[in-house]
Design a protein around this motif. Structure first.
Motif, PDB file in Angstrom:
ATOM      1  N   TRP A 162     -19.500  17.931 -44.871  1.00  0.00           N
ATOM      2  CA  TRP A 162     -18.493  16.847 -44.422  1.00  0.00           C
ATOM      3  C   TRP A 162     -17.492  17.107 -43.476  1.00  0.00           C
ATOM      4  N   ASP A 163     -16.993  18.459 -43.686  1.00  0.00           N
ATOM      5  CA  ASP A 163     -15.843  18.751 -42.609  1.00  0.00           C
ATOM      6  C   ASP A 163     -16.183  18.974 -41.212  1.00  0.00           C
ATOM      7  N   THR A 164     -17.550  19.356 -41.166  1.00  0.00           N
ATOM      8  CA  THR A 164     -17.944  19.654 -39.669  1.00  0.00           C
ATOM      9  C   THR A 164     -18.899  18.644 -39.294  1.00  0.00           C
ATOM     10  N   GLY A 165     -19.260  17.566 -39.952  1.00  0.00           N
ATOM     11  CA  GLY A 165     -20.181  16.491 -39.346  1.00  0.00           C
ATOM     12  C   GLY A 165     -21.735  16.928 -39.176  1.00  0.00           C
ATOM     13  N   SER A 166     -21.997  18.190 -39.703  1.00  0.00           N
ATOM     14  CA  SER A 166     -23.474  18.701 -39.718  1.00  0.00           C
ATOM     15  C   SER A 166     -24.557  18.100 -40.632  1.00  0.00           C
ATOM     16  N   LEU A 167     -25.691  18.338 -40.060  1.00  0.00           N
ATOM     17  CA  LEU A 167     -26.786  17.620 -40.774  1.00  0.00           C
ATOM     18  C   LEU A 167     -27.245  18.697 -41.833  1.00  0.00           C
ATOM     19  N   LEU A 168     -27.686  18.137 -42.824  1.00  0.00           N
ATOM     20  CA  LEU A 168     -28.520  19.020 -44.168  1.00  0.00           C
ATOM     21  C   LEU A 168     -29.683  19.713 -42.998  1.00  0.00           C
ATOM     22  N   MET A 169     -30.166  20.938 -43.740  1.00  0.00           N
ATOM     23  CA  MET A 169     -31.351  21.549 -42.927  1.00  0.00           C
ATOM     24  C   MET A 169     -32.409  20.600 -43.117  1.00  0.00           C
ATOM     25  N   LYS A 170     -32.663  19.960 -44.179  1.00  0.00           N
ATOM     26  CA  LYS A 170     -33.956  18.974 -44.315  1.00  0.00           C
ATOM     27  C   LYS A 170     -33.778  17.847 -43.208  1.00  0.00           C
ATOM     28  N   SER A 171     -32.615  17.505 -43.013  1.00  0.00           N
ATOM     29  CA  SER A 171     -32.411  16.528 -41.877  1.00  0.00           C
ATOM     30  C   SER A 171     -32.702  17.118 -40.535  1.00  0.00           C
ATOM     31  N   ARG A 172     -32.138  18.052 -40.248  1.00  0.00           N
ATOM     32  CA  ARG A 172     -32.600  18.900 -38.952  1.00  0.00           C
ATOM     33  C   ARG A 172     -33.980  18.883 -38.747  1.00  0.00           C
ATOM     34  N   ILE A 173     -34.635  19.300 -39.822  1.00  0.00           N
ATOM     35  CA  ILE A 173     -36.022  19.325 -39.434  1.00  0.00           C
ATOM     36  C   ILE A 173     -36.963  17.856 -39.249  1.00  0.00           C
ATOM     37  N   MET A 174     -36.441  17.080 -40.349  1.00  0.00           N
ATOM     38  CA  MET A 174     -37.076  15.870 -40.046  1.00  0.00           C
ATOM     39  C   MET A 174     -36.655  15.316 -38.738  1.00  0.00           C
ATOM     40  N   LYS A 175     -35.601  15.491 -38.198  1.00  0.00           N
ATOM     41  CA  LYS A 175     -35.261  15.029 -36.814  1.00  0.00           C
ATOM     42  C   LYS A 175     -36.031  15.745 -35.569  1.00  0.00           C
ATOM     43  N   ARG A 176     -36.250  17.064 -35.937  1.00  0.00           N
ATOM     44  CA  ARG A 176     -37.073  17.721 -35.037  1.00  0.00           C
ATOM     45  C   ARG A 176     -38.413  17.205 -35.047  1.00  0.00           C
ATOM     46  N   LYS A 177     -39.004  16.936 -36.292  1.00  0.00           N
ATOM     47  CA  LYS A 177     -40.546  16.660 -36.252  1.00  0.00           C
ATOM     48  C   LYS A 177     -40.760  15.427 -35.728  1.00  0.00           C
ATOM     49  N   ILE A 178     -39.884  14.446 -35.894  1.00  0.00           N
ATOM     50  CA  ILE A 178     -39.693  12.982 -35.066  1.00  0.00           C
ATOM     51  C   ILE A 178     -39.720  13.154 -33.768  1.00  0.00           C
ATOM     52  N   ASN A 179     -38.748  13.932 -33.173  1.00  0.00           N
ATOM     53  CA  ASN A 179     -38.838  14.097 -31.704  1.00  0.00           C
ATOM     54  C   ASN A 179     -39.810  14.714 -31.214  1.00  0.00           C
ATOM     55  N   PHE A 180     -40.612  15.753 -31.865  1.00  0.00           N
ATOM     56  CA  PHE A 180     -42.067  16.462 -31.319  1.00  0.00           C
ATOM     57  C   PHE A 180     -42.843  15.452 -31.456  1.00  0.00           C
ATOM     58  N   ALA A 181     -43.024  14.731 -32.441  1.00  0.00           N
ATOM     59  CA  ALA A 181     -44.259  13.678 -32.535  1.00  0.00           C
ATOM     60  C   ALA A 181     -44.181  12.582 -31.448  1.00  0.00           C
ATOM     61  N   LYS A 182     -42.959  12.200 -31.245  1.00  0.00           N
ATOM     62  CA  LYS A 182     -42.445  11.451 -30.013  1.00  0.00           C
ATOM     63  C   LYS A 182     -42.809  11.865 -28.501  1.00  0.00           C
ATOM     64  N   TYR A 183     -42.430  13.140 -28.451  1.00  0.00           N
ATOM     65  CA  TYR A 183     -42.935  14.101 -27.332  1.00  0.00           C
ATOM     66  C   TYR A 183     -44.397  13.914 -27.191  1.00  0.00           C
ATOM     67  N   LEU A 184     -45.031  14.442 -28.162  1.00  0.00           N
ATOM     68  CA  LEU A 184     -46.558  14.516 -28.053  1.00  0.00           C
ATOM     69  C   LEU A 184     -47.202  13.040 -27.711  1.00  0.00           C
ATOM     70  N   LYS A 185     -46.550  12.043 -28.430  1.00  0.00           N
ATOM     71  CA  LYS A 185     -47.161  10.698 -28.132  1.00  0.00           C
ATOM     72  C   LYS A 185     -47.023  10.104 -26.952  1.00  0.00           C
ATOM     73  N   THR A 186     -46.088  10.695 -26.372  1.00  0.00           N
ATOM     74  CA  THR A 186     -45.779  10.148 -24.954  1.00  0.00           C
ATOM     75  C   THR A 186     -46.183  10.652 -23.627  1.00  0.00           C
ATOM     76  N   GLN A 187     -47.044  11.775 -23.905  1.00  0.00           N
ATOM     77  CA  GLN A 187     -47.609  12.648 -23.160  1.00  0.00           C
ATOM     78  C   GLN A 187     -48.810  11.907 -22.336  1.00  0.00           C
ATOM     79  N   ASP A 188     -49.037  12.287 -21.197  1.00  0.00           N
ATOM     80  CA  ASP A 188     -50.036  11.738 -20.390  1.00  0.00           C
ATOM     81  C   ASP A 188     -51.283  11.720 -21.152  1.00  0.00           C
ATOM     82  N   SER A 189     -52.184  10.844 -21.268  1.00  0.00           N
ATOM     83  CA  SER A 189     -53.381  10.643 -21.583  1.00  0.00           C
ATOM     84  C   SER A 189     -54.309  11.808 -21.663  1.00  0.00           C
TER      85      SER A 189
END
Length: 183
Positions: free
Chosen positions: A113-140
């Protein structure tokens, strides 16, 4: 006698599979991260850091130096166990306790709350979503994109199914799909 786990590309591989490999990786990094937290504490206790905003320097070092060391490749941690997630949360809680010099009885979410930081679970979910987006948008013609597409088509367990579950649980399916359309 064969070792149970070996280090490869910064992560531990375990003979008992991916869940055991994730546990071994977190265990391997935990000591170095704790050492870095206490080293950082020694730095911020220096009189030159005892000014208004001095803790911001420590937060920047945590976010840009220590956390990436701990979370490296976390987007590939499929089916992470609850005990491992608790270990990660406890490490971040330790950082906040050391930074703000509060006892263990202080509510764990106060640091977030004091730092505006994410929970570790949320950090991992965010990284997974971004990685999936990266993989999906690669050249065919990209091997990573072809593998991702096959996993998606055949509904193999792994990153694709885990990210689908995450976006459904967060109720951001439309936003996730729209994001993929415009990249």
């Amino acid at each position: 006698m064969e070792k149970e786990s070996k280090k490869w590309l910064g992560a531990m591989t375990h003979k008992d599979g991916i869940e055991a490999s994730i546990t071994a990786t977190i265990k391997d990094r935990k000591g170095r991260v704790k050492n870095a937290i206490f080293e950082l504490n020694a730095i911020i206790e220096d009189t030159r850091m005892m000014v208004i905003g001095g803790a911001m320097g420590a937060l920047k070092i945590w976010e840009m130096g220590i956390l990436p060391m701990l979370m490296c490749n976390s987007e590939t941690w499929i089916n992470i166990e609850e005990d491992d997630m608790n270990d990660l949360e406890n490490i971040q809680t330790l950082f906040f306790q050391v930074l703000f010099q509060v006892p263990q009885s202080c509510p764990k979410l106060a640091g977030h709350w004091d730092t505006g930081s994410l929970l570790m679970k949320s950090r991992i979910m965010k990284r997974k979503i971004n990685f999936a987006k990266y993989l999906k948008t690669q050249d065919s013609s990209s091997l990573s994109q072809q593998i991702f597409t096959e996993q998606e088509k055949l509904k193999f367990p792994g990153l694709v199914t885990e990210v689908d579950g995450i976006v459904k649980n967060l109720d951001i399916v439309e936003e996730y799909n729209d994001c993929l359309l415009y990249t």
